[in-house]
Design a protein around this motif. Structure first.
Motif, PDB file in Angstrom:
ATOM      1  N   VAL A   1      74.138 -21.485 -98.357  1.00 15.75           N
ATOM      2  CA  VAL A   1      73.015 -20.852 -97.657  1.00 15.75           C
ATOM      3  C   VAL A   1      71.690 -21.139 -98.352  1.00 15.75           C
ATOM      4  N   LEU A   2      71.638 -20.989 -99.652  1.00 11.37           N
ATOM      5  CA  LEU A   2      70.366 -21.125-100.362  1.00 11.37           C
ATOM      6  C   LEU A   2      69.848 -22.564-100.368  1.00 11.37           C
ATOM      7  N   ARG A   3      70.723 -23.538-100.256  1.00 13.57           N
ATOM      8  CA  ARG A   3      70.275 -24.937-100.136  1.00 13.57           C
ATOM      9  C   ARG A   3      69.408 -25.127 -98.888  1.00 13.57           C
ATOM     10  N   GLU A   4      69.646 -24.328 -97.861  1.00 13.24           N
ATOM     11  CA  GLU A   4      68.862 -24.453 -96.633  1.00 13.24           C
ATOM     12  C   GLU A   4      67.409 -24.055 -96.833  1.00 13.24           C
ATOM     13  N   LEU A   5      67.120 -23.363 -97.921  1.00  8.71           N
ATOM     14  CA  LEU A   5      65.754 -22.933 -98.206  1.00  8.71           C
ATOM     15  C   LEU A   5      64.983 -23.958 -99.040  1.00  8.71           C
ATOM     16  N   LEU A   6      65.685 -24.973 -99.516  1.00  9.49           N
ATOM     17  CA  LEU A   6      65.039 -25.982-100.348  1.00  9.49           C
ATOM     18  C   LEU A   6      64.629 -27.190 -99.504  1.00  9.49           C
TER      19      LEU A   6
ATOM     20  N   LEU B   1      65.067 -30.362 -98.894  1.00 11.32           N
ATOM     21  CA  LEU B   1      65.984 -31.443 -99.237  1.00 11.32           C
ATOM     22  C   LEU B   1      65.946 -32.618 -98.261  1.00 11.32           C
ATOM     23  N   ASP B   2      65.289 -32.457 -97.118  1.00 11.55           N
ATOM     24  CA  ASP B   2      65.192 -33.538 -96.139  1.00 11.55           C
ATOM     25  C   ASP B   2      63.824 -33.449 -95.462  1.00 11.55           C
ATOM     26  N   ASP B   3      63.557 -34.376 -94.553  1.00 16.23           N
ATOM     27  CA  ASP B   3      62.230 -34.432 -93.926  1.00 16.23           C
ATOM     28  C   ASP B   3      61.874 -33.142 -93.193  1.00 16.23           C
ATOM     29  N   GLU B   4      62.830 -32.586 -92.462  1.00 11.26           N
ATOM     30  CA  GLU B   4      62.557 -31.359 -91.708  1.00 11.26           C
ATOM     31  C   GLU B   4      62.196 -30.206 -92.639  1.00 11.26           C
TER      32      GLU B   4
ATOM     33  N   LEU C   1      66.201 -15.324-109.195  1.00 11.50           N
ATOM     34  CA  LEU C   1      66.656 -16.231-108.143  1.00 11.50           C
ATOM     35  C   LEU C   1      65.519 -16.526-107.173  1.00 11.50           C
ATOM     36  N   PHE C   2      64.791 -15.505-106.793  1.00  5.94           N
ATOM     37  CA  PHE C   2      63.657 -15.663-105.885  1.00  5.94           C
ATOM     38  C   PHE C   2      62.619 -16.595-106.510  1.00  5.94           C
ATOM     39  N   ALA C   3      62.282 -16.366-107.772  1.00  7.15           N
ATOM     40  CA  ALA C   3      61.295 -17.210-108.455  1.00  7.15           C
ATOM     41  C   ALA C   3      61.791 -18.648-108.574  1.00  7.15           C
ATOM     42  N   LEU C   4      63.066 -18.817-108.798  1.00  8.73           N
ATOM     43  CA  LEU C   4      63.628 -20.164-108.882  1.00  8.73           C
ATOM     44  C   LEU C   4      63.463 -20.899-107.552  1.00  8.73           C
ATOM     45  N   LEU C   5      63.843 -20.255-106.459  1.00  9.55           N
ATOM     46  CA  LEU C   5      63.717 -20.887-105.144  1.00  9.55           C
ATOM     47  C   LEU C   5      62.256 -21.197-104.827  1.00  9.55           C
TER      48      LEU C   5
ATOM     49  N   ALA D   1      52.805 -20.991 -85.190  1.00  8.45           N
ATOM     50  CA  ALA D   1      53.269 -22.143 -85.975  1.00  8.45           C
ATOM     51  C   ALA D   1      53.897 -21.692 -87.289  1.00  8.45           C
ATOM     52  N   MET D   2      53.324 -20.666 -87.908  1.00  7.80           N
ATOM     53  CA  MET D   2      53.900 -20.143 -89.154  1.00  7.80           C
ATOM     54  C   MET D   2      55.212 -19.435 -88.866  1.00  7.80           C
ATOM     55  N   ARG D   3      55.259 -18.662 -87.789  1.00  9.38           N
ATOM     56  CA  ARG D   3      56.483 -17.958 -87.405  1.00  9.38           C
ATOM     57  C   ARG D   3      57.625 -18.945 -87.155  1.00  9.38           C
ATOM     58  N   LEU D   4      57.282 -20.122 -86.623  1.00 13.24           N
ATOM     59  CA  LEU D   4      58.297 -21.129 -86.334  1.00 13.24           C
ATOM     60  C   LEU D   4      59.043 -21.561 -87.595  1.00 13.24           C
ATOM     61  N   VAL D   5      58.375 -21.560 -88.738  1.00 11.56           N
ATOM     62  CA  VAL D   5      59.060 -21.894 -89.996  1.00 11.56           C
ATOM     63  C   VAL D   5      60.179 -20.885 -90.243  1.00 11.56           C
ATOM     64  N   ILE D   6      59.869 -19.604 -90.153  1.00 13.84           N
ATOM     65  CA  ILE D   6      60.881 -18.561 -90.371  1.00 13.84           C
ATOM     66  C   ILE D   6      62.003 -18.696 -89.353  1.00 13.84           C
ATOM     67  N   ASP D   7      61.638 -18.874 -88.096  1.00 11.48           N
ATOM     68  CA  ASP D   7      62.646 -18.961 -87.037  1.00 11.48           C
ATOM     69  C   ASP D   7      63.598 -20.127 -87.252  1.00 11.48           C
ATOM     70  N   ARG D   8      63.071 -21.273 -87.626  1.00  9.16           N
ATOM     71  CA  ARG D   8      63.934 -22.448 -87.837  1.00  9.16           C
ATOM     72  C   ARG D   8      64.894 -22.248 -88.997  1.00  9.16           C
ATOM     73  N   ILE D   9      64.405 -21.676 -90.063  1.00  7.47           N
ATOM     74  CA  ILE D   9      65.284 -21.431 -91.211  1.00  7.47           C
ATOM     75  C   ILE D   9      66.379 -20.449 -90.814  1.00  7.47           C
ATOM     76  N   GLU D  10      66.007 -19.379 -90.133  1.00  6.28           N
ATOM     77  CA  GLU D  10      67.010 -18.393 -89.705  1.00  6.28           C
ATOM     78  C   GLU D  10      68.038 -19.020 -88.774  1.00  6.28           C
ATOM     79  N   GLN D  11      67.614 -19.872 -87.854  1.00  6.66           N
ATOM     80  CA  GLN D  11      68.545 -20.532 -86.935  1.00  6.66           C
ATOM     81  C   GLN D  11      69.482 -21.465 -87.693  1.00  6.66           C
ATOM     82  N   ARG D  12      68.935 -22.203 -88.646  1.00  7.90           N
ATOM     83  CA  ARG D  12      69.761 -23.130 -89.425  1.00  7.90           C
ATOM     84  C   ARG D  12      70.810 -22.377 -90.230  1.00  7.90           C
ATOM     85  N   VAL D  13      70.393 -21.298 -90.871  1.00  8.47           N
ATOM     86  CA  VAL D  13      71.327 -20.501 -91.672  1.00  8.47           C
ATOM     87  C   VAL D  13      72.388 -19.860 -90.783  1.00  8.47           C
ATOM     88  N   ALA D  14      71.979 -19.361 -89.625  1.00 12.73           N
ATOM     89  CA  ALA D  14      72.935 -18.713 -88.718  1.00 12.73           C
ATOM     90  C   ALA D  14      73.986 -19.684 -88.197  1.00 12.73           C
ATOM     91  N   SER D  15      73.662 -20.967 -88.149  1.00 10.99           N
ATOM     92  CA  SER D  15      74.613 -21.945 -87.618  1.00 10.99           C
ATOM     93  C   SER D  15      75.527 -22.540 -88.683  1.00 10.99           C
TER      94      SER D  15
END
Length: 195
Positions: free
Chosen positions: A88-93, A95-98, A158-162, A60-74
């Motif tokens: 790209v960095l907005r995808e890490l915030l 910003l929506d329900d998902e 930047l890392f601390a900000l995100l 379940a934790m790995r799925l978080v990483i996988d989803r973010i990577e898939q979203r960024v790749a697309s």
């Protein structure tokens, strides 16, 4: 004729059931029984996909990483480095329900990683991936000709900000609108790109 079950899809469904339980009841509430009930399965059926609660939580934790990577790749990333970084960095915030769900689940698992070695390894992997991404964007934005910029310090900023924006959004969502989160990120990237 017996119904065919997609095992990969079922594992993802179970991980999403973990997410729902964690968001509703906290990580301590994510027992095998509670997750099976949430997913509409028996505990025995759940154990066909995950032998232990630890395996289930790691997946379940790995799925978080996988989803973010898939979203960024697309993403369709602009050619302009400054706009590309923000895209790209907005995808890490959150910003929506998902992304809010991913953020809340990630934070819950990160707290548990303090005492769970399997989750700790995954937390560290996520940390390294994000820091490496921040390093890459900082290098691209400041370029080699801007010698007075300390790339390591700017990477950590930047890392601390995100990270900070993600934590604030989880802790006080009413005070951290998507507009505020994106404005803070945008201003930081403007500062970094024009300094």
């Amino acid at each position: 004729m017996p119904r065919t079950v997609d095992p990969v899809g079922r594992r993802h469904d179970l991980a999403e059931a973990v997410w729902r339980v964690v968001r509703r009841d906290g990580l301590d509430g994510a027992s095998v029984r509670a997750v099976a009930r949430e997913a509409g399965l028996s505990m025995g059926s759940l154990r066909h996909y995950f032998g232990t609660q630890s395996e289930l939580l790691v997946f379940a934790m790995r799925l978080v990483i996988d989803r973010i990577e898939q979203r960024v790749a697309s993403l369709r990333v602009p050619d302009d480095p400054r706009r590309a970084a923000e895209t790209v960095l907005r995808e890490l915030l959150p910003l929506d329900d998902e992304r809010r769900a991913e953020n809340e689940v990630w934070l819950a698992f990160t707290a548990r990683a303090l005492v769970d070695p399997a989750l700790r390894a995954l937390r560290d992997e996520g940390y390294d991936l994000l820091r490496d991404a921040c390093l890459g964007w900082v290098r691209l934005l400041v370029g080699p000709e801007r010698a007075p910029v300390d790339v390591d310090v700017e990477t950590d900023r930047l890392f601390a900000l995100l990270d900070g924006l993600a934590v604030h959004a989880a802790m006080r969502p009413a005070h951290c609108s998507p507009e505020l989160l994106t404005t803070v990120l945008s201003r930081h990237l403007d500062d970094l790109a024009t300094r």
